[in-house]
Motif scaffolding. Sequence first.
Motif, PDB file in Angstrom:
ATOM      1  N   LYS A 197       0.827  -1.210   0.000  1.00  0.00           N
ATOM      2  CA  LYS A 197       0.000   0.000   0.000  1.00  0.00           C
ATOM      3  C   LYS A 197       0.861   1.260   0.000  1.00  0.00           C
ATOM      4  O   LYS A 197       0.360   2.363  -0.252  1.00  0.00           O
ATOM      5  N   LEU A 198       2.161   1.103   0.271  1.00  0.00           N
ATOM      6  CA  LEU A 198       3.092   2.233   0.227  1.00  0.00           C
ATOM      7  C   LEU A 198       3.767   2.375  -1.133  1.00  0.00           C
ATOM      8  O   LEU A 198       4.536   3.309  -1.355  1.00  0.00           O
ATOM      9  N   LEU A 199       3.467   1.444  -2.043  1.00  0.00           N
ATOM     10  CA  LEU A 199       4.068   1.488  -3.374  1.00  0.00           C
ATOM     11  C   LEU A 199       3.241   2.359  -4.305  1.00  0.00           C
ATOM     12  O   LEU A 199       2.015   2.223  -4.379  1.00  0.00           O
ATOM     13  N   VAL A 200       3.918   3.277  -5.023  1.00  0.00           N
ATOM     14  CA  VAL A 200       3.246   4.141  -5.991  1.00  0.00           C
ATOM     15  C   VAL A 200       3.952   4.019  -7.337  1.00  0.00           C
ATOM     16  O   VAL A 200       5.164   4.215  -7.428  1.00  0.00           O
ATOM     17  N   LEU A 201       3.189   3.676  -8.356  1.00  0.00           N
ATOM     18  CA  LEU A 201       3.699   3.653  -9.731  1.00  0.00           C
ATOM     19  C   LEU A 201       3.304   4.952 -10.409  1.00  0.00           C
ATOM     20  O   LEU A 201       2.121   5.317 -10.423  1.00  0.00           O
ATOM     21  N   TYR A 202       4.293   5.659 -10.953  1.00  0.00           N
ATOM     22  CA  TYR A 202       4.042   6.940 -11.632  1.00  0.00           C
ATOM     23  C   TYR A 202       4.015   6.743 -13.139  1.00  0.00           C
ATOM     24  O   TYR A 202       4.830   6.019 -13.701  1.00  0.00           O
ATOM     25  N   THR A 203       3.093   7.435 -13.811  1.00  0.00           N
ATOM     26  CA  THR A 203       3.031   7.425 -15.268  1.00  0.00           C
ATOM     27  C   THR A 203       2.461   8.746 -15.761  1.00  0.00           C
ATOM     28  O   THR A 203       1.685   9.398 -15.048  1.00  0.00           O
ATOM     29  N   ASN A 204       2.835   9.150 -16.976  1.00  0.00           N
ATOM     30  CA  ASN A 204       2.218  10.351 -17.554  1.00  0.00           C
ATOM     31  C   ASN A 204       0.905  10.010 -18.253  1.00  0.00           C
ATOM     32  O   ASN A 204       0.206  10.900 -18.737  1.00  0.00           O
ATOM     33  N   GLY A 205       0.572   8.722 -18.331  1.00  0.00           N
ATOM     34  CA  GLY A 205      -0.742   8.303 -18.811  1.00  0.00           C
ATOM     35  C   GLY A 205      -0.877   8.129 -20.308  1.00  0.00           C
ATOM     36  O   GLY A 205      -1.880   7.591 -20.776  1.00  0.00           O
ATOM     37  N   LEU A 206       0.108   8.556 -21.080  1.00  0.00           N
ATOM     38  CA  LEU A 206      -0.031   8.516 -22.533  1.00  0.00           C
ATOM     39  C   LEU A 206      -0.165   7.093 -23.079  1.00  0.00           C
ATOM     40  O   LEU A 206      -0.776   6.878 -24.124  1.00  0.00           O
ATOM     41  N   LEU A 207       0.387   6.122 -22.375  1.00  0.00           N
ATOM     42  CA  LEU A 207       0.342   4.729 -22.837  1.00  0.00           C
ATOM     43  C   LEU A 207      -0.530   3.849 -21.945  1.00  0.00           C
ATOM     44  O   LEU A 207      -0.525   2.625 -22.104  1.00  0.00           O
ATOM     45  N   LEU A 208      -1.279   4.469 -21.071  1.00  0.00           N
ATOM     46  CA  LEU A 208      -2.070   3.683 -20.123  1.00  0.00           C
ATOM     47  C   LEU A 208      -3.137   2.855 -20.817  1.00  0.00           C
ATOM     48  O   LEU A 208      -3.435   1.722 -20.416  1.00  0.00           O
ATOM     49  N   ASN A 209      -3.718   3.390 -21.902  1.00  0.00           N
ATOM     50  CA  ASN A 209      -4.771   2.656 -22.620  1.00  0.00           C
ATOM     51  C   ASN A 209      -4.248   1.400 -23.319  1.00  0.00           C
ATOM     52  O   ASN A 209      -5.034   0.544 -23.731  1.00  0.00           O
ATOM     53  N   ASN A 262      -0.219   6.812  -9.761  1.00  0.00           N
ATOM     54  CA  ASN A 262      -0.255   8.268  -9.808  1.00  0.00           C
ATOM     55  C   ASN A 262      -0.020   8.720 -11.250  1.00  0.00           C
ATOM     56  O   ASN A 262       1.039   8.474 -11.815  1.00  0.00           O
ATOM     57  N   ILE A 263      -1.018   9.362 -11.830  1.00  0.00           N
ATOM     58  CA  ILE A 263      -0.919   9.861 -13.204  1.00  0.00           C
ATOM     59  C   ILE A 263      -0.600  11.350 -13.153  1.00  0.00           C
ATOM     60  O   ILE A 263      -1.390  12.144 -12.641  1.00  0.00           O
ATOM     61  N   THR A 264       0.565  11.725 -13.654  1.00  0.00           N
ATOM     62  CA  THR A 264       0.936  13.136 -13.706  1.00  0.00           C
ATOM     63  C   THR A 264       0.602  13.666 -15.100  1.00  0.00           C
ATOM     64  O   THR A 264       1.226  13.274 -16.085  1.00  0.00           O
ATOM     65  N   PHE A 265      -0.376  14.532 -15.164  1.00  0.00           N
ATOM     66  CA  PHE A 265      -0.909  15.057 -16.428  1.00  0.00           C
ATOM     67  C   PHE A 265      -0.037  16.237 -16.859  1.00  0.00           C
ATOM     68  O   PHE A 265      -0.214  17.361 -16.397  1.00  0.00           O
ATOM     69  N   TYR A 323      -2.728  13.950 -11.095  1.00  0.00           N
ATOM     70  CA  TYR A 323      -2.117  15.194 -10.636  1.00  0.00           C
ATOM     71  C   TYR A 323      -1.788  16.053 -11.852  1.00  0.00           C
ATOM     72  O   TYR A 323      -1.124  15.607 -12.778  1.00  0.00           O
ATOM     73  N   ASP A 324      -2.270  17.272 -11.853  1.00  0.00           N
ATOM     74  CA  ASP A 324      -2.104  18.163 -12.999  1.00  0.00           C
ATOM     75  C   ASP A 324      -1.431  19.460 -12.576  1.00  0.00           C
ATOM     76  O   ASP A 324      -2.094  20.468 -12.323  1.00  0.00           O
ATOM     77  N   LEU A 346      -0.365  17.149 -27.561  1.00  0.00           N
ATOM     78  CA  LEU A 346      -0.702  15.880 -26.922  1.00  0.00           C
ATOM     79  C   LEU A 346      -1.850  15.996 -25.914  1.00  0.00           C
ATOM     80  O   LEU A 346      -2.265  14.996 -25.346  1.00  0.00           O
ATOM     81  N   TYR A 347      -2.350  17.209 -25.713  1.00  0.00           N
ATOM     82  CA  TYR A 347      -3.369  17.423 -24.683  1.00  0.00           C
ATOM     83  C   TYR A 347      -4.627  16.591 -24.966  1.00  0.00           C
ATOM     84  O   TYR A 347      -5.110  15.843 -24.104  1.00  0.00           O
ATOM     85  N   ILE A 348      -5.160  16.696 -26.174  1.00  0.00           N
ATOM     86  CA  ILE A 348      -6.375  15.957 -26.536  1.00  0.00           C
ATOM     87  C   ILE A 348      -6.101  14.455 -26.579  1.00  0.00           C
ATOM     88  O   ILE A 348      -6.930  13.642 -26.145  1.00  0.00           O
ATOM     89  N   THR A 349      -4.924  14.084 -27.064  1.00  0.00           N
ATOM     90  CA  THR A 349      -4.547  12.671 -27.111  1.00  0.00           C
ATOM     91  C   THR A 349      -4.573  12.046 -25.733  1.00  0.00           C
ATOM     92  O   THR A 349      -5.144  10.966 -25.524  1.00  0.00           O
ATOM     93  N   LEU A 350      -3.976  12.733 -24.767  1.00  0.00           N
ATOM     94  CA  LEU A 350      -3.927  12.198 -23.407  1.00  0.00           C
ATOM     95  C   LEU A 350      -5.320  12.132 -22.790  1.00  0.00           C
ATOM     96  O   LEU A 350      -5.687  11.127 -22.165  1.00  0.00           O
ATOM     97  N   LYS A 351      -6.113  13.184 -22.967  1.00  0.00           N
ATOM     98  CA  LYS A 351      -7.463  13.174 -22.404  1.00  0.00           C
ATOM     99  C   LYS A 351      -8.287  12.024 -22.995  1.00  0.00           C
ATOM    100  O   LYS A 351      -9.035  11.341 -22.277  1.00  0.00           O
ATOM    101  N   THR A 352      -8.139  11.796 -24.292  1.00  0.00           N
ATOM    102  CA  THR A 352      -8.877  10.710 -24.950  1.00  0.00           C
ATOM    103  C   THR A 352      -8.414   9.350 -24.443  1.00  0.00           C
ATOM    104  O   THR A 352      -9.239   8.461 -24.147  1.00  0.00           O
TER     105      THR A 352
END
Length: 269
Positions: free
Chosen positions: A89-101, A118-121, A153-154, A129-135
């Motif tokens: 529960k103390l482990l956090v994986l960070y990603t910018n989200g672009l490849l999450l899908n 944790n997704i850092t937008f 987190y944005d 890339l703004y619309i790409t990431l939101k989609t």
Amino acid sequence: MRYSTDIVDIHIHHACNLACAGCNHFSDLTDDIERQDKNFLSDLDKVTQKVRITKQLSILGGEPLYKKNFKEVFKSALKILQKNNFNLKLLVLYTNGLLLNKNLYIRKLLNDYQFRLNITFHPTKKSKLYITLKTNLYNTFKKWKSLKQVTIYDPLRWQKTYLEHEGKIYPHLSDDIKSSYKHCTCPNVQALDGKLYKCAPIAYLPFALKKTNQLNSKYWKPYLDYTPASLDNDDELDQFFATHKKPEQICSMCPSSPKYYEKYDRKIT
């Protein structure tokens, strides 16, 4: 355990599909460098055997999901943490989200292991890339149907840990290291290749200076002379943990007061 700290950061991968200017891990000024899996897994194993982490163990980069064999290596990491009886529960994986899908299996891993994501937008509305990431995020969450254990987190504005002029970077040379440490953007222990560093900027500074052709710069020499603590040397670790949460001379590389600016990606602007 002999040592204790609140947060430890570990790179699973150095390369990133973004280049956000001001990244305090210098991913914007790092070539697409692969990190050896055995080094990452060894660091994870040694850190969680030797250090009691009270708040958070961060796996990040670079962009973790940009790593071709991320799934395989991350699963190995989870097994190591279980072996060492680490509280997941103390482990956090960070990603910018672009490849999450393209990595939807992470939802099952979240359920099975109870770590956090944790997704850092990073892209701003001006970014291509703004619309790409939101989609991508919309499509991901539509399939996941739950945001349990997920934080987005944005940060609209960032600070820079360096000065920049004509493609070169320079230390701030602060004369108030207490204030520089107080306003540090990344005051977390960084594990890298068998050693512990006070922070990510000092750990990844050589990567950036190699990119900007400044490894011989007189301005950076005092910071390049920094000596990390070996995870295999208790004397070095004793000294490290006695000072790692205090201002040190290397803190002068960073500003003594926050310097904010609007984010941009070096690759696409």
